[in-house]
Design a protein around this motif. Sequence first.
Motif, PDB file in Angstrom:
ATOM      1  N   GLU A 210       0.831  -1.209   0.000  1.00 28.14           N
ATOM      2  CA  GLU A 210       0.000   0.000   0.000  1.00 28.14           C
ATOM      3  C   GLU A 210       0.861   1.253   0.000  1.00 28.14           C
ATOM      4  OE1 GLU A 210      -2.507  -0.501   3.385  1.00 28.14           O
ATOM      5  OE2 GLU A 210      -3.822  -1.964   2.400  1.00 28.14           O
ATOM      6  N   GLN A 213       2.317   1.712  -3.539  1.00 24.26           N
ATOM      7  CA  GLN A 213       1.262   2.128  -4.459  1.00 24.26           C
ATOM      8  C   GLN A 213       0.879   3.589  -4.235  1.00 24.26           C
ATOM      9  OE1 GLN A 213      -1.775  -0.877  -3.780  1.00 24.26           O
ATOM     10  NE2 GLN A 213      -1.139  -2.004  -5.607  1.00 24.26           N
ATOM     11  N   ARG A 214       0.916   4.040  -2.990  1.00 24.06           N
ATOM     12  CA  ARG A 214       0.604   5.440  -2.721  1.00 24.06           C
ATOM     13  C   ARG A 214       1.659   6.346  -3.341  1.00 24.06           C
ATOM     14  NH1 ARG A 214      -1.010   8.642   2.870  1.00 24.06           N
ATOM     15  NH2 ARG A 214      -0.488  10.723   2.091  1.00 24.06           N
ATOM     16  N   SER A 218       0.814   9.023  -6.478  1.00 28.17           N
ATOM     17  CA  SER A 218       0.952  10.464  -6.257  1.00 28.17           C
ATOM     18  C   SER A 218       1.761  11.158  -7.352  1.00 28.17           C
ATOM     19  CB  SER A 218       1.622  10.718  -4.903  1.00 28.17           C
ATOM     20  OG  SER A 218       3.001  10.327  -4.934  1.00 28.17           O
TER      21      SER A 218
END
Length: 223
Positions: A210, A213-214, A218
């Motif tokens: 996670e 992926q963030r 972004s």
Amino acid sequence: MRAFFQASKVCISCSSVELGRRQHLLLSVNLGVLGSQLSGTDDPTTVLNSVLGAYGLPQLPGSGGFKLYDDFDQEYIFEYPRSWVGRSNSLRQGVYVSDFNTADKAVVEVFPEPSSSDLVLEVVRRAVSPGQEIGGDARLILPDERRIKTDARDIDGMRYTYIRFPSETVTRSGYQIRRKNFAVAAAKGGTVYSLVASARSDQYNKAKEELLQRVVASFRVRR
């Protein structure tokens, strides 16, 4: 019993020496100077931990949350964990941000848009093989194309290609280092801007997925 007390005195003495070294660093390190040498990093805890880690000393609890990399001289922005340390890519254009404890990292590459080769394969090649350009004892292996997963999305009038792929490095001694990679790329004016965020497979879990992926989600190229 006497031996026990003698050993205890030695342990206390060692702890005092270690504490003294840590206090000396706390007093002597110029955080402003160090921070200026680390691109995109001005968090004092992150800077100090990088010094403590270099000396093998216990570190302070890392700073939480994310920080925005937003250099007006660059054509891209992205978020990364506040505890990561950044520096300019010394070999070519871009920036390198990483966790110096776990080797999690995010690397931005800037290169001419390929005219004939596939954009996805070019992003993967540059992510996997930069070490070959400066030598070393490692053999870097490109992943099978069947293991490269892609998805394209239009965001704010620009096409972003998202890529997911594994990578592997084999040293001459036979040690294998496997990583899981998440990437994104966008082309503008004949130039490709890509970001690859990755972590070692043996340290990989849902929370780390996670996080990576963030970072990738972004990433934006300025219009």
